[in-house]
Design an enzyme around this catalytic site. Structure first.
Site, PDB file in Angstrom:
ATOM      1  N   CYS A 114       0.817  -1.223   0.000  1.00 22.28           N
ATOM      2  CA  CYS A 114       0.000   0.000   0.000  1.00 22.28           C
ATOM      3  C   CYS A 114       0.843   1.262   0.000  1.00 22.28           C
ATOM      4  CB  CYS A 114      -0.951  -0.005   1.187  1.00 22.28           C
ATOM      5  SG  CYS A 114      -2.162  -1.331   1.048  1.00 22.28           S
ATOM      6  N   HIS A 276      -3.623   7.198   1.319  1.00 23.90           N
ATOM      7  CA  HIS A 276      -3.873   5.891   0.700  1.00 23.90           C
ATOM      8  C   HIS A 276      -5.256   5.441   1.137  1.00 23.90           C
ATOM      9  CE1 HIS A 276      -4.016   1.707  -0.103  1.00 23.90           C
ATOM     10  NE2 HIS A 276      -3.857   1.368   1.158  1.00 23.90           N
ATOM     11  N   ASN A 306     -10.018  -0.447  -1.935  1.00 19.05           N
ATOM     12  CA  ASN A 306      -8.585  -0.229  -1.694  1.00 19.05           C
ATOM     13  C   ASN A 306      -7.813  -0.791  -2.892  1.00 19.05           C
ATOM     14  OD1 ASN A 306      -5.892  -0.583  -0.915  1.00 19.05           O
ATOM     15  ND2 ASN A 306      -6.382  -1.097   1.203  1.00 19.05           N
TER      16      ASN A 306
HETATM   17  C1  LIG Z   1     -10.958  -5.676   8.039  1.00 19.16           C
HETATM   18  C2  LIG Z   1     -11.851  -4.864   8.950  1.00 19.16           C
HETATM   19  C3  LIG Z   1     -12.841  -4.072   8.110  1.00 19.16           C
HETATM   20  C4  LIG Z   1     -12.619  -5.826   9.826  1.00 19.16           C
HETATM   21  O1  LIG Z   1     -13.426  -5.107  10.720  1.00 19.16           O
HETATM   22  P1  LIG Z   1     -13.434  -5.493  12.272  1.00 19.16           P
HETATM   23  O2  LIG Z   1     -14.447  -4.656  12.914  1.00 19.16           O
HETATM   24  O3  LIG Z   1     -12.021  -5.379  12.746  1.00 19.16           O
HETATM   25  O4  LIG Z   1     -13.940  -6.954  12.199  1.00 19.16           O
HETATM   26  P2  LIG Z   1     -13.292  -8.291  12.733  1.00 19.16           P
HETATM   27  O5  LIG Z   1     -12.146  -8.686  11.849  1.00 19.16           O
HETATM   28  O6  LIG Z   1     -13.037  -8.137  14.198  1.00 19.16           O
HETATM   29  O7  LIG Z   1     -14.477  -9.253  12.482  1.00 19.16           O
HETATM   30  C5  LIG Z   1     -15.776  -9.033  13.061  1.00 19.16           C
HETATM   31  C6  LIG Z   1     -16.721 -10.078  12.538  1.00 19.16           C
HETATM   32  O8  LIG Z   1     -17.079  -9.776  11.174  1.00 19.16           O
HETATM   33  C7  LIG Z   1     -16.897 -10.938  10.377  1.00 19.16           C
HETATM   34  N1  LIG Z   1     -16.533 -10.533   9.021  1.00 19.16           N
HETATM   35  C8  LIG Z   1     -15.297 -10.367   8.503  1.00 19.16           C
HETATM   36  N2  LIG Z   1     -15.412  -9.966   7.227  1.00 19.16           N
HETATM   37  C9  LIG Z   1     -16.712  -9.893   6.941  1.00 19.16           C
HETATM   38  C10 LIG Z   1     -17.450  -9.536   5.775  1.00 19.16           C
HETATM   39  N3  LIG Z   1     -16.854  -9.164   4.641  1.00 19.16           N
HETATM   40  N4  LIG Z   1     -18.781  -9.573   5.845  1.00 19.16           N
HETATM   41  C11 LIG Z   1     -19.415  -9.919   6.963  1.00 19.16           C
HETATM   42  N5  LIG Z   1     -18.788 -10.282   8.083  1.00 19.16           N
HETATM   43  C12 LIG Z   1     -17.449 -10.256   8.078  1.00 19.16           C
HETATM   44  C13 LIG Z   1     -15.791 -11.693  11.074  1.00 19.16           C
HETATM   45  O9  LIG Z   1     -15.819 -13.050  10.709  1.00 19.16           O
HETATM   46  C14 LIG Z   1     -16.151 -11.497  12.527  1.00 19.16           C
HETATM   47  O10 LIG Z   1     -17.193 -12.383  12.842  1.00 19.16           O
HETATM   48  P3  LIG Z   1     -17.292 -13.024  14.321  1.00 19.16           P
HETATM   49  O11 LIG Z   1     -17.422 -11.860  15.239  1.00 19.16           O
HETATM   50  O12 LIG Z   1     -18.493 -13.874  14.214  1.00 19.16           O
HETATM   51  O13 LIG Z   1     -16.013 -13.777  14.510  1.00 19.16           O
HETATM   52  C15 LIG Z   1     -11.053  -3.899   9.843  1.00 19.16           C
HETATM   53  O14 LIG Z   1     -10.324  -4.621  10.786  1.00 19.16           O
HETATM   54  C16 LIG Z   1     -10.127  -3.052   9.054  1.00 19.16           C
HETATM   55  O15 LIG Z   1     -10.560  -2.264   8.237  1.00 19.16           O
HETATM   56  N6  LIG Z   1      -8.820  -3.149   9.300  1.00 19.16           N
HETATM   57  C17 LIG Z   1      -7.845  -2.422   8.540  1.00 19.16           C
HETATM   58  C18 LIG Z   1      -7.663  -3.162   7.279  1.00 19.16           C
HETATM   59  C19 LIG Z   1      -6.992  -2.360   6.227  1.00 19.16           C
HETATM   60  O16 LIG Z   1      -7.120  -1.169   6.151  1.00 19.16           O
HETATM   61  N7  LIG Z   1      -6.260  -3.069   5.388  1.00 19.16           N
HETATM   62  C20 LIG Z   1      -5.565  -2.479   4.334  1.00 19.16           C
HETATM   63  C21 LIG Z   1      -4.337  -1.881   4.882  1.00 19.16           C
HETATM   64  S1  LIG Z   1      -3.479  -1.081   3.672  1.00 19.16           S
END
Ligand SMILES: CC(C)(COP(=O)(O)OP(=O)(O)OC[C@H]1O[C@@H](n2cnc3c(N)ncnc32)[C@H](O)[C@@H]1OP(=O)(O)O)[C@@H](O)C(=O)NCCC(=O)NCCS
Length: 349
Positions: A114, A276, A306
């Site tokens: 990224c 980004h 992204n």
């Molecule tokens: C990825 C992201 C959106 C996940 O959100 P979160 O609130 O942290 O969610 P979690 O990973 O804790 O997961 C919460 C729940 O949602 C579920 N889940 C994950 N992806 C899902 C999707 N696409 N749709 C529905 N549910 C989803 C998980 O399985 C989890 O379920 P559970 O509680 O039953 O175990 C978030 O962590 C994020 O944006 N992180 C930064 C990622 C990023 O920017 N990456 C690029 C970097 S350059």
């Protein structure tokens, strides 16, 4: 010493719009979950065939080169940032050089995820400042849709990423105050495995206590990529989303402040922050932490997801096309991503 300035900018996104509801065909997800967590409404996917990371980069490059008022034959160096290369090797830079019928110039591929575009721009800036090159093409392009796990298993990652490309032409300028003022690059490999694609690779589980794949010491074959890796879906990226989020909201503001401080400037001087496009929630958190107004931050992740190394040049190009960037404006580009790597570039337009 000359500074480098962005003489031309272009972007390309594939026609195919994929909404959050479209993804429900493949995985257990919902429009509400994706929008609430990431801000993304839709993204673009390249054609399965006939469109690659390089061809998208070429489309963006054509526009950037034309806007710079030059031809592909005037380009004297290429820096191509991507994590979705057409081939494992050689890199996309040489494929672009061939397809655009450029001279036998240097072509450097950057794999900084990224932060790829910020790293690429910074490298190009050094070559311009040193007087080595006069027309450098910097490209960020990604065809993520070819390498994501579209089953429910991969949903935390696959809903985030989209395809697209952006490009700029860097040239030298002697105009006082204009151009790239400084760039600031960082890394911390402590969390390298938190956002990664392990295979194909030569790691052989060297870096982690938890095995990342099966390797048989007695066999020579199947070291890079094995049938088992594919059967176990170990050929897809993995991400600890919450860990990435936590680090990103610290490092983004830090590296933006670093760039401003290095130039004796403050957030009040900033015309536009182009972060980004990792996640709208991250960008909003950064905006709040820095006390920036809405008109000081440009986001378009809602439309494109992204796009990793392509996200900054796409956002920058869109903002410029919409008249949000004018001569003399102070623009900060900032990125954070896998590695972890992060960085910023401060530009006087
Ligand atoms: C990825 C992201 C959106 C996940 O959100 P979160 O609130 O942290 O969610 P979690 O990973 O804790 O997961 C919460 C729940 O949602 C579920 N889940 C994950 N992806 C899902 C999707 N696409 N749709 C529905 N549910 C989803 C998980 O399985 C989890 O379920 P559970 O509680 O039953 O175990 C978030 O962590 C994020 O944006 N992180 C930064 C990622 C990023 O920017 N990456 C690029 C970097 S350059």
């Amino acid at each position: 010493m000359p500074k480098s300035f962005i003489a031309g900018i272009g972007m390309y996104v594939p026609e195919n719009v994929v909404t959050n509801n479209d993804l429900k065909k493949y995985m257990d997800t919902s429009d509400e979950w994706i929008q609430e967590r990431t801000g993304i409404k839709e993204r673009r996917y390249a054609k399965r065939t006939g469109e690659t990371t390089t061809t998208m980069g070429i489309e963006a490059a054509k526009i950037a080169i034309e806007r710079a008022g030059i031809t592909p034959q005037d380009i004297d160096f290429i820096v191509f940032a991507t994590i979705c290369p057409d081939y494992y090797f050689p890199g996309c830079g040489v494929l672009l050089q061939r397809a655009m019928k450029m001279k036998e110039i240097g072509a450097l591929d950057v794999r900084n995820q990224c932060s790829g575009f910020v790293y690429a721009l910074s490298v190009a800036d050094q070559f311009i400042k040193s007087g080595t090159y006069k027309n450098i093409l910097v490209v960020g392009s990604e065809k993520h849709s070819f390498g994501l796990d579209f089953s429910t298993r991969g949903r935390n990652i696959s809903v985030i990423f989209g395809d697209g490309a952006g490009a700029v032409v860097l040239q030298p300028t002697e105009q006082e105050g204009k151009g790239i003022l400084s760039s600031h690059l960082h890394s911390d490999g402590e969390s390298a495995e938190m956002l990664a694609m392990f295979n194909p690779g030569t790691h052989a589980n060297h870096w982690t206590e938890q095995p990342l794949a099966s390797f048989n010491d007695s066999e020579i074959a199947d070291m890079f990529m094995s049938h088992e890796m594919i059967d176990k879906a170990q050929n897809f990226p993995v991400m600890d989303g919450p860990a990435v989020f936590k680090k990103a909201i610290v490092k983004f503001p830090e590296v933006i402040k670093e760039a401003l401080a290095a130039n004796n400037l403050t957030t009040d001087d900033l015309s536009l922050l182009v972060p980004h496009q990792a996640n709208l929630r991250i960008a909003q958190f950064v905006q709040q932490k820095l006390g920036l107004r809405d008109d000081q931050v440009y986001n378009n992740i809602q439309k494109f997801g992204n796009t990793t190394a392509a996200s900054i040049p796409i956002a920058l190009c869109e903002a410029w096309e919409q008249g949000k960037i004018k001569e003399g404006d102070l623009i900060c580009l900032a990125a954070f991503g896998s590695g972890f790597t992060w960085g910023s570039v401060l530009v006087r337009w």
